[in-house]
Design a protein around this motif. Structure first.
Motif, short mmCIF file in Angstrom:
data_model
loop_
_atom_site.label_atom_id
_atom_site.label_comp_id
_atom_site.label_asym_id
_atom_site.label_seq_id
_atom_site.Cartn_x
_atom_site.Cartn_y
_atom_site.Cartn_z
N SER A 15 120.42 128.96 -2.58
CA SER A 15 120.58 127.74 -2.18
C SER A 15 119.87 126.84 -1.28
N TYR A 16 119.52 125.87 -1.03
CA TYR A 16 118.35 125.24 -0.50
C TYR A 16 119.24 124.84 0.73
N GLU A 17 120.20 124.66 0.91
CA GLU A 17 120.36 124.34 2.04
C GLU A 17 120.46 125.74 3.24
N GLN A 18 120.91 126.91 2.58
CA GLN A 18 120.23 128.23 3.21
C GLN A 18 119.10 128.74 2.95
N LEU A 19 118.39 127.32 3.92
CA LEU A 19 116.99 128.10 4.02
C LEU A 19 116.75 127.40 4.84
N GLU A 20 117.65 126.75 6.06
CA GLU A 20 117.28 126.05 6.96
C GLU A 20 116.57 127.61 7.97
N SER A 21 117.03 128.53 7.82
CA SER A 21 117.10 129.48 9.44
C SER A 21 115.38 129.98 8.99
N ALA A 22 115.27 130.53 7.31
CA ALA A 22 113.95 130.64 6.78
C ALA A 22 112.95 129.53 7.22
N PHE A 23 113.00 128.04 7.35
CA PHE A 23 111.98 127.18 8.16
C PHE A 23 112.37 127.73 9.00
N LEU A 24 113.00 127.07 10.52
CA LEU A 24 113.02 127.08 11.50
C LEU A 24 112.49 128.57 12.09
N ALA A 25 112.38 130.19 11.39
CA ALA A 25 111.04 131.27 11.70
C ALA A 25 110.30 130.63 11.50
N PHE A 26 109.78 129.89 10.56
CA PHE A 26 108.30 129.82 10.87
C PHE A 26 107.74 127.58 10.96
N ASP A 27 108.67 126.81 11.73
CA ASP A 27 108.38 125.57 11.66
C ASP A 27 107.12 125.84 12.92
N LYS A 28 107.33 126.64 14.03
CA LYS A 28 106.15 126.04 14.67
C LYS A 28 104.44 125.96 14.25
N ALA A 29 103.72 125.02 14.99
CA ALA A 29 102.23 124.85 14.55
C ALA A 29 101.40 126.34 14.10
N GLU A 30 101.83 127.05 14.71
CA GLU A 30 101.05 128.50 14.87
C GLU A 30 101.62 129.29 14.13
N GLU A 31 102.29 128.96 13.88
CA GLU A 31 103.38 130.31 12.46
C GLU A 31 103.33 129.57 11.25
N ARG A 32 103.01 128.12 10.90
CA ARG A 32 102.11 127.46 9.33
C ARG A 32 101.12 126.92 9.94
N ARG A 33 100.28 127.25 8.96
CA ARG A 33 98.66 126.66 8.50
C ARG A 33 99.04 124.80 8.34
N THR A 34 100.09 124.43 7.82
CA THR A 34 99.52 122.92 7.07
C THR A 34 101.20 121.94 7.01
N LEU A 35 100.69 121.15 7.57
CA LEU A 35 101.68 119.82 7.09
C LEU A 35 102.51 120.60 5.65
N PHE A 36 101.34 120.65 4.63
CA PHE A 36 102.81 120.98 3.30
C PHE A 36 103.37 122.03 3.20
N GLU A 37 103.12 123.06 3.69
CA GLU A 37 104.31 124.07 4.46
C GLU A 37 105.08 123.63 5.07
N SER A 38 105.31 122.66 5.91
CA SER A 38 106.86 122.29 6.39
C SER A 38 107.55 121.69 6.27
N ARG A 39 109.22 121.58 7.28
CA ARG A 39 110.26 121.55 6.47
C ARG A 39 109.70 119.64 6.20
N THR A 40 108.98 118.60 6.69
CA THR A 40 108.95 117.76 6.59
C THR A 40 107.93 117.60 4.75
N TRP A 41 107.59 117.55 4.80
CA TRP A 41 107.39 117.64 3.57
C TRP A 41 107.64 117.43 2.21
N LEU A 42 108.47 119.56 2.58
CA LEU A 42 109.00 120.09 1.28
C LEU A 42 110.20 119.56 1.02
#
Length: 357
Positions: A15-42
């Motif tokens: 369920s996409y709604e259940q992914l919130e905690s996973a997105f938050l775990a990697f929401d800091k800039a140092e945890e993800r490398r590009t905008l395309f991996e962010s919640r904003t884009w996805l």
């Protein structure tokens, strides 16, 4: 001391709604490398492209109660015989005529957990019942690129480069003599006009979209192609980004007598300006080379660390004119059921030949 694989728990999220905690775990800039991996884009991609017959298949890895890995996949199963099933990253797999070309997608893994998670993810994917795994425009040093050699199946691979410049270190002297001459020639020609070159204010970006689209479409229609802006889904996706996340958007433009003649459209995060689309007035200013000059101006006036031209060909890419750093990229199709894919291809050929509208 290494992390023992048996201490890592694997959870499948459907369920996409259940992914919130996973997105938050990697929401800091140092945890993800590009905008395309962010919640904003996805999240925007999901809102505009998700289809109900697709099946979410996201893998979340826990060490204790802490999320240490996140593989955001889904499965697309065709509704007609032979029912080909394909695994994609969330952010890719939409119809080609409407696609927004999400690049740099990857599995997210906390530093230090790579050795434990690579074989565990590979085992999961090897046991997954799909006919095809497609991942496009990934970085050569990405997690998924390092997992791919561990996966079973026949590999079709296309190689490309990521073209990017480090803004503070870049200068006009770093480009070739020919490119430098073209830039200076355009600079001299522009002096004949009343010219303004600037980054658009955030409140002016939305209203510039129709002009950008018209410039871009004119060029591609003249080549006999539809062009990206012909897709309502493509336009809706980007206008939604502009409305809801304008701080992740930038536009630079050349104006003559207060009318735009060249426009560059960028996606933006904390460190990078991603050059995404452009358009210019070919009818009235074809001999000026305004597109080349606007890139030069935009690099010179970019306040980010990196000016990213994104993916380009290994040979003869115009992006190489700007003395970019070239980082390996690849697009891979991993074929798991060759017979079924051959049957699917034959059926598609028959449909195109005998059932043309």
């Amino acid at each position: 001391m290494g992390i023992e694989p048996q201490n890592i728990q694997e959870v499948i999220v459907s369920s996409y709604e259940q992914l919130e905690s996973a997105f938050l775990a990697f929401d800091k800039a140092e945890e993800r490398r590009t905008l395309f991996e962010s919640r904003t884009w996805l999240n925007t991609w999901y809102k505009h492209y998700w289809q109900q017959n697709w099946q979410l298949h996201c893998i979340v890895y826990y060490h204790g109660n802490v999320i240490v890995g996140f593989a955001p996949f889904y499965i697309h199963k065709e509704g007609a015989f032979p029912y080909v099933s394909t695994l994609y990253f969330i952010g890719q797999g939409e119809p080609e005529s409407t696609e927004v070309s999400s690049e740099y997608l990857d599995v997210q893994i906390k530093k230090g957990y790579e050795k434990a998670l690579y074989p565990q993810l590979a085992l999961h994917l090897n046991n997954l019942s799909v006919d095809l795994f497609i991942t496009k425009a990934i970085l050569g040093n990405s997690h998924i690129a390092k997992v791919l050699p561990l996966l079973r199946g026949d590999v079709n691979q296309r190689d490309n480069y990521r073209y990017a410049v480090e803004c503070k270190k870049w200068s006009l002297q770093s480009v070739s003599k020919n490119t430098r001459s073209r830039i200076k020639r355009t600079q001299n020609q522009l002096q004949q006009f009343t010219v303004d070159i600037r980054w658009l204010a955030k409140e002016d970006i939305y209203s510039m979209w129709p002009t950008l689209a018209a410039f871009h479409q004119t060029r591609w229609l003249n080549k006999g192609n539809l062009g990206a802006f012909s897709s309502p889904e493509f336009n809706s996706f980007h206008l939604s980004l502009i409305k809801e996340h304008v701080n992740n958007i930038a536009i630079s433009a050349i104006f003559i007598d207060n009318k735009p003649i060249a426009i560059n459209y960028y996606l933006v995060d904390d460190s990078t300006f991603y050059f995404y689309q452009s358009g210019w007035d070919q009818k009235n200013y074809e001999k000026l080379s305004p597109g080349l000059y606007l890139h030069y101006w935009s690099i010179e006036h970019c306040h980010a660390t990196t000016y990213d031209f994104m993916m380009g060909g290994v040979k003869d890419s115009y992006k190489s004119k700007f003395s970019c750093e070239k980082l390996p990229m690849l697009s891979v199709s991993l074929i798991r059921n060759k017979k079924k894919l051959v049957i699917h291809k034959i059926i598609q050929l028959i449909k195109r030949k005998f059932f043309k509208r």
